[in-house]
Design a protein around this motif. Structure first.
Motif, PDB file in Angstrom:
ATOM      1  N   ILE A 176      49.472  27.222  51.811  1.00  8.08           N
ATOM      2  CA  ILE A 176      50.567  26.342  51.404  1.00  8.08           C
ATOM      3  C   ILE A 176      51.699  26.502  52.404  1.00  8.08           C
ATOM      4  O   ILE A 176      52.208  27.607  52.610  1.00  8.08           O
ATOM      5  CB  ILE A 176      51.052  26.680  49.991  1.00  8.08           C
ATOM      6  CG1 ILE A 176      49.911  26.570  48.985  1.00  8.08           C
ATOM      7  CG2 ILE A 176      52.206  25.774  49.586  1.00  8.08           C
ATOM      8  CD1 ILE A 176      50.303  26.972  47.579  1.00  8.08           C
ATOM      9  N   ASP A 177      52.099  25.421  53.013  1.00  5.20           N
ATOM     10  CA  ASP A 177      53.187  25.461  53.991  1.00  5.20           C
ATOM     11  C   ASP A 177      54.507  25.252  53.257  1.00  5.20           C
ATOM     12  O   ASP A 177      54.977  24.133  53.079  1.00  5.20           O
ATOM     13  CB  ASP A 177      52.974  24.377  55.057  1.00  5.20           C
ATOM     14  CG  ASP A 177      53.867  24.583  56.266  1.00  5.20           C
ATOM     15  OD1 ASP A 177      54.760  25.454  56.185  1.00  5.20           O
ATOM     16  OD2 ASP A 177      53.694  23.894  57.285  1.00  5.20           O
ATOM     17  N   TYR A 178      55.096  26.351  52.828  1.00  3.95           N
ATOM     18  CA  TYR A 178      56.337  26.268  52.068  1.00  3.95           C
ATOM     19  C   TYR A 178      57.482  25.710  52.908  1.00  3.95           C
ATOM     20  O   TYR A 178      58.409  25.105  52.366  1.00  3.95           O
ATOM     21  CB  TYR A 178      56.725  27.647  51.549  1.00  3.95           C
ATOM     22  CG  TYR A 178      55.711  28.263  50.616  1.00  3.95           C
ATOM     23  CD1 TYR A 178      55.700  27.932  49.271  1.00  3.95           C
ATOM     24  CD2 TYR A 178      54.778  29.179  51.077  1.00  3.95           C
ATOM     25  CE1 TYR A 178      54.778  28.496  48.402  1.00  3.95           C
ATOM     26  CE2 TYR A 178      53.851  29.746  50.219  1.00  3.95           C
ATOM     27  CZ  TYR A 178      53.850  29.399  48.896  1.00  3.95           C
ATOM     28  OH  TYR A 178      52.935  29.954  48.039  1.00  3.95           O
ATOM     29  N   MET A 179      57.428  25.909  54.202  1.00  2.00           N
ATOM     30  CA  MET A 179      58.513  25.477  55.077  1.00  2.00           C
ATOM     31  C   MET A 179      58.490  23.986  55.366  1.00  2.00           C
ATOM     32  O   MET A 179      59.465  23.433  55.870  1.00  2.00           O
ATOM     33  CB  MET A 179      58.461  26.247  56.395  1.00  2.00           C
ATOM     34  CG  MET A 179      58.535  27.748  56.243  1.00  2.00           C
ATOM     35  SD  MET A 179      60.112  28.298  55.553  1.00  2.00           S
ATOM     36  CE  MET A 179      61.223  27.806  56.859  1.00  2.00           C
ATOM     37  N   ALA A 180      57.389  23.321  55.081  1.00  2.00           N
ATOM     38  CA  ALA A 180      57.266  21.911  55.444  1.00  2.00           C
ATOM     39  C   ALA A 180      57.151  20.987  54.233  1.00  2.00           C
ATOM     40  O   ALA A 180      57.506  19.816  54.328  1.00  2.00           O
ATOM     41  CB  ALA A 180      56.055  21.705  56.361  1.00  2.00           C
ATOM     42  N   TRP A 184      59.142  22.228  48.104  1.00  2.00           N
ATOM     43  CA  TRP A 184      59.596  23.607  48.268  1.00  2.00           C
ATOM     44  C   TRP A 184      60.917  23.696  49.018  1.00  2.00           C
ATOM     45  O   TRP A 184      61.475  24.795  49.146  1.00  2.00           O
ATOM     46  CB  TRP A 184      58.536  24.434  49.006  1.00  2.00           C
ATOM     47  CG  TRP A 184      57.392  24.827  48.138  1.00  2.00           C
ATOM     48  CD1 TRP A 184      56.159  24.238  48.084  1.00  2.00           C
ATOM     49  CD2 TRP A 184      57.380  25.873  47.166  1.00  2.00           C
ATOM     50  NE1 TRP A 184      55.366  24.853  47.160  1.00  2.00           N
ATOM     51  CE2 TRP A 184      56.091  25.867  46.571  1.00  2.00           C
ATOM     52  CE3 TRP A 184      58.311  26.814  46.744  1.00  2.00           C
ATOM     53  CZ2 TRP A 184      55.746  26.772  45.584  1.00  2.00           C
ATOM     54  CZ3 TRP A 184      57.963  27.713  45.747  1.00  2.00           C
ATOM     55  CH2 TRP A 184      56.690  27.687  45.176  1.00  2.00           C
ATOM     56  N   PHE A 185      61.432  22.584  49.510  1.00  2.00           N
ATOM     57  CA  PHE A 185      62.666  22.640  50.301  1.00  2.00           C
ATOM     58  C   PHE A 185      63.841  23.099  49.455  1.00  2.00           C
ATOM     59  O   PHE A 185      64.560  24.049  49.820  1.00  2.00           O
ATOM     60  CB  PHE A 185      62.964  21.269  50.907  1.00  2.00           C
ATOM     61  CG  PHE A 185      64.291  21.197  51.610  1.00  2.00           C
ATOM     62  CD1 PHE A 185      64.447  21.728  52.871  1.00  2.00           C
ATOM     63  CD2 PHE A 185      65.390  20.606  50.996  1.00  2.00           C
ATOM     64  CE1 PHE A 185      65.672  21.680  53.518  1.00  2.00           C
ATOM     65  CE2 PHE A 185      66.611  20.548  51.626  1.00  2.00           C
ATOM     66  CZ  PHE A 185      66.747  21.085  52.898  1.00  2.00           C
ATOM     67  N   ARG A 186      64.076  22.470  48.325  1.00  2.00           N
ATOM     68  CA  ARG A 186      65.240  22.809  47.504  1.00  2.00           C
ATOM     69  C   ARG A 186      65.141  24.218  46.912  1.00  2.00           C
ATOM     70  O   ARG A 186      66.154  24.938  46.912  1.00  2.00           O
ATOM     71  CB  ARG A 186      65.417  21.761  46.404  1.00  2.00           C
ATOM     72  CG  ARG A 186      65.739  20.357  46.959  1.00  2.00           C
ATOM     73  CD  ARG A 186      66.061  19.384  45.844  1.00  2.00           C
ATOM     74  NE  ARG A 186      66.300  18.040  46.354  1.00  2.00           N
ATOM     75  CZ  ARG A 186      65.407  17.059  46.336  1.00  2.00           C
ATOM     76  NH1 ARG A 186      64.207  17.263  45.806  1.00  2.00           N
ATOM     77  NH2 ARG A 186      65.698  15.864  46.825  1.00  2.00           N
ATOM     78  N   PRO A 187      63.978  24.661  46.388  1.00  2.00           N
ATOM     79  CA  PRO A 187      63.917  26.061  45.927  1.00  2.00           C
ATOM     80  C   PRO A 187      64.238  27.076  47.022  1.00  2.00           C
ATOM     81  O   PRO A 187      64.916  28.078  46.755  1.00  2.00           O
ATOM     82  CB  PRO A 187      62.468  26.203  45.446  1.00  2.00           C
ATOM     83  CG  PRO A 187      62.069  24.822  45.048  1.00  2.00           C
ATOM     84  CD  PRO A 187      62.760  23.921  46.024  1.00  2.00           C
ATOM     85  N   LEU A 188      63.786  26.822  48.244  1.00  2.00           N
ATOM     86  CA  LEU A 188      64.084  27.745  49.334  1.00  2.00           C
ATOM     87  C   LEU A 188      65.575  27.753  49.663  1.00  2.00           C
ATOM     88  O   LEU A 188      66.155  28.812  49.943  1.00  2.00           O
ATOM     89  CB  LEU A 188      63.271  27.377  50.578  1.00  2.00           C
ATOM     90  CG  LEU A 188      61.769  27.661  50.517  1.00  2.00           C
ATOM     91  CD1 LEU A 188      61.082  27.182  51.785  1.00  2.00           C
ATOM     92  CD2 LEU A 188      61.500  29.145  50.295  1.00  2.00           C
ATOM     93  N   ASN A 270      59.911  17.282  55.831  1.00  2.00           N
ATOM     94  CA  ASN A 270      60.723  17.335  54.610  1.00  2.00           C
ATOM     95  C   ASN A 270      62.059  16.618  54.758  1.00  2.00           C
ATOM     96  O   ASN A 270      62.943  16.780  53.929  1.00  2.00           O
ATOM     97  CB  ASN A 270      60.979  18.786  54.201  1.00  2.00           C
ATOM     98  CG  ASN A 270      61.774  19.576  55.240  1.00  2.00           C
ATOM     99  OD1 ASN A 270      62.369  19.012  56.154  1.00  2.00           O
ATOM    100  ND2 ASN A 270      61.770  20.891  55.097  1.00  2.00           N
ATOM    101  N   ARG A 271      62.219  15.818  55.801  1.00  2.00           N
ATOM    102  CA  ARG A 271      63.508  15.182  56.069  1.00  2.00           C
ATOM    103  C   ARG A 271      63.923  14.230  54.961  1.00  2.00           C
ATOM    104  O   ARG A 271      65.116  14.029  54.714  1.00  2.00           O
ATOM    105  CB  ARG A 271      63.455  14.459  57.408  1.00  2.00           C
ATOM    106  CG  ARG A 271      64.739  13.728  57.787  1.00  2.00           C
ATOM    107  CD  ARG A 271      64.836  13.506  59.273  1.00  2.00           C
ATOM    108  NE  ARG A 271      64.958  14.772  59.984  1.00  2.00           N
ATOM    109  CZ  ARG A 271      64.906  14.877  61.308  1.00  2.00           C
ATOM    110  NH1 ARG A 271      64.713  13.805  62.055  1.00  2.00           N
ATOM    111  NH2 ARG A 271      65.036  16.051  61.878  1.00  2.00           N
ATOM    112  N   SER A 272      62.977  13.635  54.273  1.00  2.00           N
ATOM    113  CA  SER A 272      63.338  12.664  53.238  1.00  2.00           C
ATOM    114  C   SER A 272      64.124  13.326  52.098  1.00  2.00           C
ATOM    115  O   SER A 272      64.937  12.663  51.443  1.00  2.00           O
ATOM    116  CB  SER A 272      62.086  11.989  52.679  1.00  2.00           C
ATOM    117  OG  SER A 272      61.221  12.961  52.103  1.00  2.00           O
TER     118      SER A 272
END
Length: 325
Positions: A176-180, A184-188, A270-272
């Motif tokens: 799972i690519d958490y960085m992309a 997962w963007f907002r939790p990070l 994840n830019r959107s």
């Protein structure tokens, strides 16, 4: 019983003790405290030079600014850029992403220093308390670049330490690519803010807790109140003014998501969900050269912040709190 003598005709009655003290002339007051006023000069000069004078540049939000024409030569276009912002296809997405991050910040990040401060206040072992305080303060002094790098080391799909542990724990062989991934963007982002800012925020609340009168706790114990009842009826009411002031100040930054953190965590995948007003100003103004348009976006964000501060201060007073001003 003391009596007051009447003043002779044509003369004013003498002032009562403690009332109507003679006003000190401004020149005398400045001369008396001249060294204190001198100490204010660097701070005042900083705000004038770097905060107030640059505000003249906000006029380019109402111009089609061209650098070689300058402020005076660039044509005025009125509210054109604001109309483009509000009617444009990006405004709804930017507003949603920014407000959602602000909501998550209010729910998780803002209460965290209060909870940690209350927990530390209950620790009676001084060495343990000081050690925990020092450890949780350290992340505040790390730059967002280091924080983003640590996040990448921990959550990278290929070699991330925590990512590997989670795969082993869940028995999932997929990476799972958490960085992309967008979800997962907002939790990070919230996890980063909790780790970096919680410890530093506890300083204010611990200072407020230090000012609580110990006699109040003793009276509560004599009335049979346990630790939780003391917390609820003594501690929380005592720090409520501090919490209200911090909430009012935080309300002005609801649209300020933090450019550096968001920009470092943004990828093409994840830019959107990562685009907020702060990063949008950078992309529009620096990479695309739309200086006037990006200034209009920044001005809108600043005006909204001022409105939120005054609105939250008014609401606090309506609810019976002191407010900020």
């Amino acid at each position: 019983m003391a009596t007051h003598l009447a003043a002779p005709p044509g003369k004013a009655a003498p002032e009562e003790s403690g009332r109507g003290a003679a006003k000190v002339p401004l020149r005398t007051a400045v001369g008396r405290y001249r060294w204190l006023y001198l100490m204010l000069v660097p701070g005042v000069a900083y705000f004038v030079i770097f905060k107030y004078l640059p505000m003249y540049g906000l006029t380019i939000a109402f111009q089609d600014f061209l650098p070689f024409l300058g402020y005076s030569g660039s044509p005025w276009v009125g509210l054109k850029h604001f109309e483009e912002l509000f009617a444009g296809p990006d405004f709804g997405r930017l507003m949603f992403n920014t407000l959602l991050l602000a909501l998550l910040h209010i729910v998780f990040v803002f209460p965290a220093p209060i909870v940690v401060a209350l927990l530390l206040n209950e620790v009676r072992v001084s060495f343990l308390k000081r050690s925990v305080q020092s450890l949780i303060y350290i992340p505040h002094f790390l730059s967002w670049t280091i924080v983003a790098s640590l996040t990448y080391v921990l959550f990278a799909a290929d070699f991330g330490v925590l990512a590997g542990w989670m795969r082993d724990l869940l028995g999932d062989t997929s990476k799972i690519d958490y960085m992309a991934q967008e979800e997962w963007f907002r939790p990070l982002i919230i996890l980063q803010q909790l780790w970096k800012q919680t410890g530093w925020g506890t300083i204010i609340y611990l200072a407020a807790l230090a000012g609580v009168d110990p006699n109040l706790y003793e009276a509560a114990r004599m009335d049979g109140a346990g630790r939780f009842r003391q917390l609820w009826h003594v501690t929380l009411p005592a720090i409520r003014p501090t919490v209200v002031v911090m909430a009012i100040l935080a309300s002005g930054n609801l649209l300020d998501s933090g450019f550096e953190q968001i920009w470092l965590m943004t990828t093409s995948l994840n830019r959107s969900v990562a685009d907020v007003f702060d990063t949008y100003v950078y992309y529009a103004g620096i990479t695309q050269g739309a200086i006037s348009y990006s200034t209009a976006v920044g001005l809108f964000k600043g005006v909204a912040g001022v409105i939120l501060i005054f609105g939250s201060n008014w609401l606090a007073k309506r609810l019976g709190q002191r407010g900020l001003f």
